[in-house]
Design a protein around this motif. Structure first.
Motif, PDB file in Angstrom:
ATOM      1  N   GLY A   5       0.664  -0.965  -0.238  1.00  0.00           N
ATOM      2  CA  GLY A   5       0.206  -0.485  -0.179  1.00  0.00           C
ATOM      3  C   GLY A   5       0.845   1.126   0.186  1.00  0.00           C
ATOM      4  O   GLY A   5       1.914   1.034   0.417  1.00  0.00           O
ATOM      5  N   LEU A   6      -0.020   2.444  -0.773  1.00  0.00           N
ATOM      6  CA  LEU A   6       1.441   3.756  -0.531  1.00  0.00           C
ATOM      7  C   LEU A   6       0.191   4.310  -0.380  1.00  0.00           C
ATOM      8  O   LEU A   6      -0.769   4.697  -0.469  1.00  0.00           O
ATOM      9  N   ALA A   7       0.513   4.652   1.384  1.00  0.00           N
ATOM     10  CA  ALA A   7      -0.027   6.064   1.797  1.00  0.00           C
ATOM     11  C   ALA A   7       0.576   7.912   1.575  1.00  0.00           C
ATOM     12  O   ALA A   7       2.040   7.330   2.205  1.00  0.00           O
ATOM     13  N   VAL A   8       0.175   8.786   1.420  1.00  0.00           N
ATOM     14  CA  VAL A   8       0.832   9.141   0.502  1.00  0.00           C
ATOM     15  C   VAL A   8       0.731  10.960   0.887  1.00  0.00           C
ATOM     16  O   VAL A   8      -1.060  11.250   1.400  1.00  0.00           O
ATOM     17  N   ASN A   9       0.877  11.552   1.071  1.00  0.00           N
ATOM     18  CA  ASN A   9       1.288  12.939   1.508  1.00  0.00           C
ATOM     19  C   ASN A   9       1.176  13.913   0.815  1.00  0.00           C
ATOM     20  O   ASN A   9       1.891  14.527   0.293  1.00  0.00           O
ATOM     21  N   PRO A  10       0.071  14.485   0.240  1.00  0.00           N
ATOM     22  CA  PRO A  10       0.234  14.940  -1.278  1.00  0.00           C
ATOM     23  C   PRO A  10      -0.098  16.676  -0.918  1.00  0.00           C
ATOM     24  O   PRO A  10       0.651  17.038  -1.757  1.00  0.00           O
ATOM     25  N   THR A  11       0.828  17.000   0.357  1.00  0.00           N
ATOM     26  CA  THR A  11       1.238  18.362   0.168  1.00  0.00           C
ATOM     27  C   THR A  11       2.299  18.735   0.072  1.00  0.00           C
ATOM     28  O   THR A  11       3.175  19.811   0.221  1.00  0.00           O
ATOM     29  N   ALA A  15       5.149  14.785  -4.222  1.00  0.00           N
ATOM     30  CA  ALA A  15       4.927  14.032  -3.601  1.00  0.00           C
ATOM     31  C   ALA A  15       3.816  12.617  -4.976  1.00  0.00           C
ATOM     32  O   ALA A  15       3.819  11.341  -4.466  1.00  0.00           O
ATOM     33  N   ILE A  16       3.333  13.674  -5.931  1.00  0.00           N
ATOM     34  CA  ILE A  16       2.633  12.533  -6.805  1.00  0.00           C
ATOM     35  C   ILE A  16       3.364  12.362  -7.864  1.00  0.00           C
ATOM     36  O   ILE A  16       3.798  10.997  -8.180  1.00  0.00           O
ATOM     37  N   PRO A  17       4.538  12.765  -8.532  1.00  0.00           N
ATOM     38  CA  PRO A  17       5.479  11.704  -9.081  1.00  0.00           C
ATOM     39  C   PRO A  17       6.166  10.979  -8.511  1.00  0.00           C
ATOM     40  O   PRO A  17       6.545   9.743  -9.069  1.00  0.00           O
ATOM     41  N   GLY A  66       5.971  10.563   2.500  1.00  0.00           N
ATOM     42  CA  GLY A  66       5.583  12.352   3.562  1.00  0.00           C
ATOM     43  C   GLY A  66       6.931  12.345   4.472  1.00  0.00           C
ATOM     44  O   GLY A  66       8.158  12.063   3.497  1.00  0.00           O
ATOM     45  N   GLY A  67       6.641  13.574   5.406  1.00  0.00           N
ATOM     46  CA  GLY A  67       8.411  13.387   6.170  1.00  0.00           C
ATOM     47  C   GLY A  67       7.969  13.220   8.207  1.00  0.00           C
ATOM     48  O   GLY A  67       6.229  12.006   7.802  1.00  0.00           O
ATOM     49  N   ASP A  68       7.797  13.389   8.247  1.00  0.00           N
ATOM     50  CA  ASP A  68       8.215  12.760   9.628  1.00  0.00           C
ATOM     51  C   ASP A  68       6.694  12.958  10.402  1.00  0.00           C
ATOM     52  O   ASP A  68       5.713  11.770  11.089  1.00  0.00           O
ATOM     53  N   GLY A  69       5.867  13.717  10.617  1.00  0.00           N
ATOM     54  CA  GLY A  69       4.701  14.331  10.752  1.00  0.00           C
ATOM     55  C   GLY A  69       3.769  12.895  10.025  1.00  0.00           C
ATOM     56  O   GLY A  69       3.020  12.636  10.365  1.00  0.00           O
ATOM     57  N   THR A  70       4.265  12.783   8.770  1.00  0.00           N
ATOM     58  CA  THR A  70       3.203  12.241   7.808  1.00  0.00           C
ATOM     59  C   THR A  70       3.281  11.096   8.714  1.00  0.00           C
ATOM     60  O   THR A  70       2.348   9.641   8.993  1.00  0.00           O
ATOM     61  N   ILE A  71       4.515  10.150   9.199  1.00  0.00           N
ATOM     62  CA  ILE A  71       4.461   8.826   9.846  1.00  0.00           C
ATOM     63  C   ILE A  71       3.547   8.535  10.967  1.00  0.00           C
ATOM     64  O   ILE A  71       3.165   7.843  11.322  1.00  0.00           O
ATOM     65  N   LEU A  72       4.350   9.520  12.243  1.00  0.00           N
ATOM     66  CA  LEU A  72       3.395   9.632  13.157  1.00  0.00           C
ATOM     67  C   LEU A  72       1.738  10.219  13.153  1.00  0.00           C
ATOM     68  O   LEU A  72       1.372   9.173  13.787  1.00  0.00           O
ATOM     69  N   GLY A  73       1.314  10.416  12.248  1.00  0.00           N
ATOM     70  CA  GLY A  73      -0.087  10.548  11.734  1.00  0.00           C
ATOM     71  C   GLY A  73      -0.791   8.993  11.483  1.00  0.00           C
ATOM     72  O   GLY A  73      -2.119   8.804  11.710  1.00  0.00           O
ATOM     73  N   PHE A  74       0.124   8.167  10.328  1.00  0.00           N
ATOM     74  CA  PHE A  74      -0.517   6.925   9.947  1.00  0.00           C
ATOM     75  C   PHE A  74      -0.364   6.354  11.032  1.00  0.00           C
ATOM     76  O   PHE A  74      -0.647   5.411  11.048  1.00  0.00           O
ATOM     77  N   LEU A  86       6.848   1.341   6.115  1.00  0.00           N
ATOM     78  CA  LEU A  86       8.382   1.330   5.854  1.00  0.00           C
ATOM     79  C   LEU A  86       8.087   3.578   4.914  1.00  0.00           C
ATOM     80  O   LEU A  86       7.732   3.859   4.168  1.00  0.00           O
ATOM     81  N   GLY A  87       8.778   4.201   6.137  1.00  0.00           N
ATOM     82  CA  GLY A  87       8.822   5.301   5.684  1.00  0.00           C
ATOM     83  C   GLY A  87       9.182   5.886   4.426  1.00  0.00           C
ATOM     84  O   GLY A  87      10.568   5.647   4.383  1.00  0.00           O
ATOM     85  N   ILE A  88       9.036   6.829   2.876  1.00  0.00           N
ATOM     86  CA  ILE A  88      10.345   7.541   2.174  1.00  0.00           C
ATOM     87  C   ILE A  88       9.953   8.947   2.992  1.00  0.00           C
ATOM     88  O   ILE A  88       9.149   9.078   2.410  1.00  0.00           O
ATOM     89  N   ASN A  89      11.218   8.978   2.599  1.00  0.00           N
ATOM     90  CA  ASN A  89      10.784  10.427   3.243  1.00  0.00           C
ATOM     91  C   ASN A  89      10.899  11.227   1.847  1.00  0.00           C
ATOM     92  O   ASN A  89      11.729  12.059   0.891  1.00  0.00           O
ATOM     93  N   LEU A  90      10.071  12.301   2.346  1.00  0.00           N
ATOM     94  CA  LEU A  90       9.867  13.691   1.589  1.00  0.00           C
ATOM     95  C   LEU A  90       9.677  15.081   1.891  1.00  0.00           C
ATOM     96  O   LEU A  90       9.494  15.730   1.877  1.00  0.00           O
ATOM     97  N   GLY A  91       9.766  14.550   3.734  1.00  0.00           N
ATOM     98  CA  GLY A  91      10.202  15.587   3.956  1.00  0.00           C
ATOM     99  C   GLY A  91      11.605  16.230   4.687  1.00  0.00           C
ATOM    100  O   GLY A  91      12.368  16.631   4.219  1.00  0.00           O
TER     101      GLY A  91
END
Length: 284
Positions: A5-11, A15-17, A66-74, A86-91
């Motif tokens: 699964g991919l959970a994305v922070n679109p902000t 993020a989209i590409p 996303g960033g660390d905040g995204t991981i905390l939320g999920f 698994l976190g992929i860093n966009l932050g």
């Protein structure tokens, strides 16, 4: 065949590409990708979209973009069903992430080959009791903060551990952190760095108005009770710096370990202290 699964922070920028590229990598290596509905539509693959509520029953592993905040939320959303992330860093800092956009193919290959370990992280459960009734309840991965909400005001937190009186701290507030959260807000307040491989709770006074107040470490299976006193009504309880609840004078906050943990996917060759030095720019 793996279902990822991919959970994305679109902000987040790109993020989209990045999501589109990651889907292509997953499919190229023979696995199935499922994407949150909003992001699936944005990458032009609506057939891959599922609601976030479906992730725990539809996928085996969740990639969080996303960033660390995204991981905390999920983490608050998916820890209870035990979905590994698994976190992929966009932050910016990416302390909780294990991969960067430029090494996503390597991350996909390692996950599909089973070349990783699962690391369980302690979470905290907080309850706000008012007049003998629970009025707020939340779970966090990083920390629970009891703080005053206005500049120039103070709050007094009287602290008990397992019903034993510890001390009272007057100042900007009190922070209760997990080992994961020890490198976040707690660190900036003078708290210790704690290895995530042990389960403890860190109590860190925030700008205490006394010389003797020091951070304290207690066992994770102990319960903390905090009685709040203030001469004003601008008080707040925050969880992971993302959830906020208004407090009232004489509220009682109970904090204990949650009944479940966050499961993070980690590389076996990536040590916590290496990450600590690199992310916090400690000289070697």
């Amino acid at each position: 065949m793996k279902r990822i699964g991919l959970a994305v922070n679109p902000t987040k920028p790109n993020a989209i590409p990045v999501t589109k590229t990651l889907v292509e990598l997953i499919e190229r290596h023979g696995a199935h990708a499922f994407v949150d509905e909003e992001s699936a539509a944005k990458i032009g693959r609506p057939e891959l979209g599922i609601s976030q509520d479906q992730f725990p029953t539809s996928v085996e592993i969740l990639f969080v973009l996303g960033g660390d905040g995204t991981i905390l939320g999920f983490a608050r959303q998916f820890a209870k069903p035990g979905l590994p992330m698994l976190g992929i860093n966009l932050g910016h800092l990416g302390f909780l992430s294990e991969a960067e956009p430029e090494d996503m193919e390597n991350a996909v290959q390692r996950v599909l080959a089973g070349d990783y370990c699962l690391e369980e992280r302690l979470m905290l459960q907080a309850q706000v009791v008012r007049g003998g009734r629970v009025v707020h309840e939340a779970v966090g991965l990083n920390d629970v903060a009891i703080a005053k909400g206005s500049f120039g005001r103070m709050v007094t937190n009287r602290v008990y551990v397992d019903d034993m009186y510890v001390d009272q701290y007057t100042g900007d507030g009190l922070l209760l952190s997990t080992p994961t959260g020890s490198t976040a807000y707690s660190l900036s307040c003078g708290g210790p760095v704690v290895s995530p491989h042990i389960d403890v709770i860190v109590l860190t006074p925030i700008c205490p108005h006394t010389l003797h107040a020091r951070p304290m470490v207690i066992a994770a299976n102990q319960e903390v009770r905090v009685e709040v006193e203030a001469t004003h009504d601008e008080l707040v309880l925050s969880v992971d710096g993302q959830l906020f609840y208004e407090l009232e004078n004489h509220d009682v906050i109970h904090v204990r370990e949650a009944g479940y943990k966050t499961t993070l996917i980690k590389w076996r060759d990536r040590e916590f202290f290496d990450v600590l030095r690199r992310k916090l720019h400690v000289a070697t």
